[in-house]
Every structure is written in structure tokens, then in C-alpha cells.
Enzyme design. Structure first.
Site, PDB file in Angstrom:
ATOM      1  N   CYS A   1      -8.520   0.719   5.687  1.00  0.00           N
ATOM      2  CA  CYS A   1      -9.397   1.878   5.911  1.00  0.00           C
ATOM      3  C   CYS A   1     -10.637   1.781   5.037  1.00  0.00           C
ATOM      4  O   CYS A   1     -10.586   2.080   3.835  1.00  0.00           O
ATOM      5  CB  CYS A   1      -8.637   3.178   5.631  1.00  0.00           C
ATOM      6  SG  CYS A   1      -9.636   4.661   5.894  1.00  0.00           S
TER       7      CYS A   1
ATOM      8  N   CYS B   1     -11.784   5.124   3.622  1.00  0.00           N
ATOM      9  CA  CYS B   1     -10.969   5.578   2.495  1.00  0.00           C
ATOM     10  C   CYS B   1     -11.306   4.815   1.221  1.00  0.00           C
ATOM     11  O   CYS B   1     -11.408   5.407   0.135  1.00  0.00           O
ATOM     12  CB  CYS B   1      -9.479   5.379   2.799  1.00  0.00           C
ATOM     13  SG  CYS B   1      -8.925   6.037   4.377  1.00  0.00           S
ATOM     14  N   ASP B   2     -11.452   3.496   1.317  1.00  0.00           N
ATOM     15  CA  ASP B   2     -11.482   2.647   0.127  1.00  0.00           C
ATOM     16  C   ASP B   2     -12.783   1.906  -0.111  1.00  0.00           C
ATOM     17  O   ASP B   2     -12.933   1.254  -1.150  1.00  0.00           O
ATOM     18  CB  ASP B   2     -10.339   1.620   0.209  1.00  0.00           C
ATOM     19  CG  ASP B   2      -8.969   2.291   0.281  1.00  0.00           C
ATOM     20  OD1 ASP B   2      -8.810   3.365  -0.317  1.00  0.00           O
ATOM     21  OD2 ASP B   2      -8.074   1.731   0.944  1.00  0.00           O
TER      22      ASP B   2
END
Length: 324
Positions: free
Chosen positions: A137, A140-141
Site C-alpha cells: 500500500c 499507507c507507507d
């Protein structure tokens, strides 16, 4: 002996969507039951640093966030059941589900929050370096790789979108694809090829992720699918972007699914084609797939459940009056 558990609101799945639905449902007096499933807490339980969930200025841990959500849901009156649903009946309210334990769960409304899982390559080092350089992701990261070198693995829309997103953080993004052409939409390909910070490695199959234990990912070993030559692409972060698999096996033939297996809902709502059955979170969202959007659709499912039950109760009351 098997036990039958009855509730006004039955929720299958215990990620951000299911627990948010439970919190709202419990506060509305629906006394929800949440059946947790094979992965209690959902994908956040295998996520380490979370920096984009609203309300926390410092980095928090995914498992901790899900523990807090569950504790909140229980505090307001949710019953958590440790079971895995094997079969569902959606013929009409009350809806019925049978667990692996043999227990039966019945709900006047059903909220499906079974989520989706990222597809992985299944090569050496992938799990070892998950959360330590390997991710599925970018949204997300990606923030953790500011100014660093990253690679994206895949060739569809997801991979191209992830690569383009990562250019917001990284000056050096490499897309690794096992074929000589991409499957992504042409407009996305045009944007990718025009971006100065992105390069593409064609005909390269990922063989393994390499690095040192405790130090994180150092590179990706690839094999040329044409020549068979092996090489290593040095990188700080690798994003596997080969798609997601929604957990909808239970609902095949019972609910409308799209071509990718996601539950089809009325646009802008969690309503499925069956009145009283709602779907929320990643099981119906193949676009955003974020904890905060899952929580939002869980809230929507609870509010629509409350309205549905209010209408049922009103009709029942009218029927009683007419029968007198």
C-alpha cells in the site's frame, strides 16, 4: 451443543468497517453481534506504523488501533464472537449465518465487512521484510520513503497509480513488470511514461527480496523473462501492486458481485440488492481501500441499518393495529 445467537444487527468482519458499524449500531440500541472471522481486526493487525489515521499526531501501531476500536465497540454494548462464518442465508430478514463452531447467528439486518486481502507474490523474503521495506500500500507507507529509492511491482492500474503516487515522496521510482507492455489504462500509462522520476524495467520477474535481518530491505532480485539473466535492483522500499482479493466467497450466487469479486452496492451507499443487507469497507471498495474510508462506510451501514429497522418496526406496528 450449538447455540443460536439473535440480534437486531449481525456484522461479519471485525476490521475498521465492521467495528465502526458496531459502535454506531450499539449506540443506536441495535445490540450488534460481530463475528470476527479468520483475521480479527482485519489488515491493520498486520500493519506496523500507521501515520494517516485522523486523530493521532504521532505514529501509532495498527494492532493497537484495532484493539482500541474493539474495546470501544464492546464498551458501548457490542458482543464479539470468536467464530468464522461458513454459510449464510440471505432469503429474508432475519438473515442467518452458520459458524465453524456450529453456532447459528441471526440478525434482522446483516452488515458484511469481510474486507479484502492484498495479493502477494509468494517469493522468498516477501514476508520476512513485510513492514521492513516490503509493502502492498503506497498510500499507507509511501510517506516513510521520502527522498529514498523505491520500486513498484505490477503492470495494471493499481501498479501504475501506486508508482505515480510515490513520485510525491521519492525522486527515484522504478516499475518492475514481467511483460513487455502494461495492462493499465492508456491515460495512466501516458502519465507514467511522461514522468521524469519514473523508469520501467520490462520483462523482469521478481525472484526474491533481499536484505539483512534487523536492517530491512536492500534490494529485489529479478530474472529476465526473455534471456534468463539475473540481476539485483537496489532499493529502500518495494511495493507489491498486483491487486486485491475481496473476501466474498460466502456470497457468490447470493449477492451481486462485480468482475473482480467485490460486492456491488447502490452508488454512494452500502446498500446491496437485498433490502436489509449492507456491505462496507474493502469488500465493496476497490478504489480507496483505506482504514478511514472503511470506517466511514461502516458508519453509513449502521445508519442505514437503523433506518431499515425503523421502517420494519413501523410496518409491524401498523399491521398489529390493522389486525385489532
Amino acid at each position: 451443543m450449538a447455540t443460536t445467537h439473535k440480534t437486531r444487527m449481525l456484522i461479519i468482519g471485525s476490521g475498521p468497517a465492521g467495528l465502526s458499524a458496531a459502535i454506531y449500531g450499539a449506540r443506536a440500541g441495535m445490540q450488534p453481534i460481530v463475528v470476527q472471522g479468520l483475521q480479527p481486526g482485519g489488515q491493520l493487525t498486520i500493519t506496523t506504523d500507521v501515520e494517516n489515521y485522523p486523530g493521532f499526531r504521532d505514529v501509532i501501531q495498527g494492532p493497537w488501533l484495532m484493539q482500541e476500536m474493539q474495546a470501544q465497540a464492546e464498551h458501548v454494548g457490542t458482543r464479539m464472537m470468536w467464530d468464522t462464518i461458513l454459510e449464510v442465508s440471505l432469503d429474508g430478514s432475519p438473515f442467518r449465518a452458520v459458524g465453524d463452531s456450529g453456532d447459528i447467528y441471526e440478525g434482522d439486518v446483516l452488515v458484511i465487512a469481510t474486507g479484502a486481502q492484498a495479493k502477494w507474490l509468494g517469493v522468498p523474503g516477501e514476508q520476512e521484510f513485510s513492514g521492513k521495506g516490503v509493502s502492498a500500500c503506497a498510500t499507507c507507507d509511501g510517506f516513510f520513503y521520502r527522498g529514498k529509492k523505491v520500486v513498484v511491482i505490477g503492470g495494471g492500474n493499481t501498479a501504475v497509480e501506486e508508482a505515480l503516487y510515490l513520485t510525491n515522496h521519492s525522486p527515484d521510482v522504478t516499475l518492475i513488470h514481467r511483460r513487455d507492455s502494461l495492462r493499465a489504462e492508456k491515460i495512466l500509462q501516458d502519465r507514467l511514461f511522461a514522468h521524469p522520476n519514473v523508469k520501467v524495467l520490462w520483462n523482469q520477474k521478481v525472484d526474491s527480496f533481499i536484505g539483512e535481518a534487523g536492517k530491512g530491505l536492500a534490494g529485489v532480485k529479478v530474472i529476465d523473462t526473455v534471456t534468463g539473466a539475473e540481476s539485483v535492483v537496489e532499493t529502500d522500499g518495494a511495493f507489491v501492486a498486483i491487486g486485491h482479493a475481496p473476501a466474498t466467497e460466502l456470497f457468490k450466487g447470493k449477492l451481486e458481485l462485480d468482475e473482480s469479486g467485490y460486492i456491488v452496492v447502490e452508488p454512494g451507499t452500502p446498500k446491496t440488492a437485498i433490502p436489509g443487507v449492507f456491505a462496507c469497507g474493502d469488500v465493496m471498495d476497490h478504489t480507496y481501500r483505506q482504514a478511514v474510508t472503511a470506517a466511514g462506510t461502516g458508519c453509513m451501514a449502521a445508519l442505514d441499518s437503523e433506518r431499515f429497522l425503523a421502517e420494519l418496526d413501523f410496518k409491524a406496528a401498523q399491521a398489529e393495529v390493522a389486525a385489532v
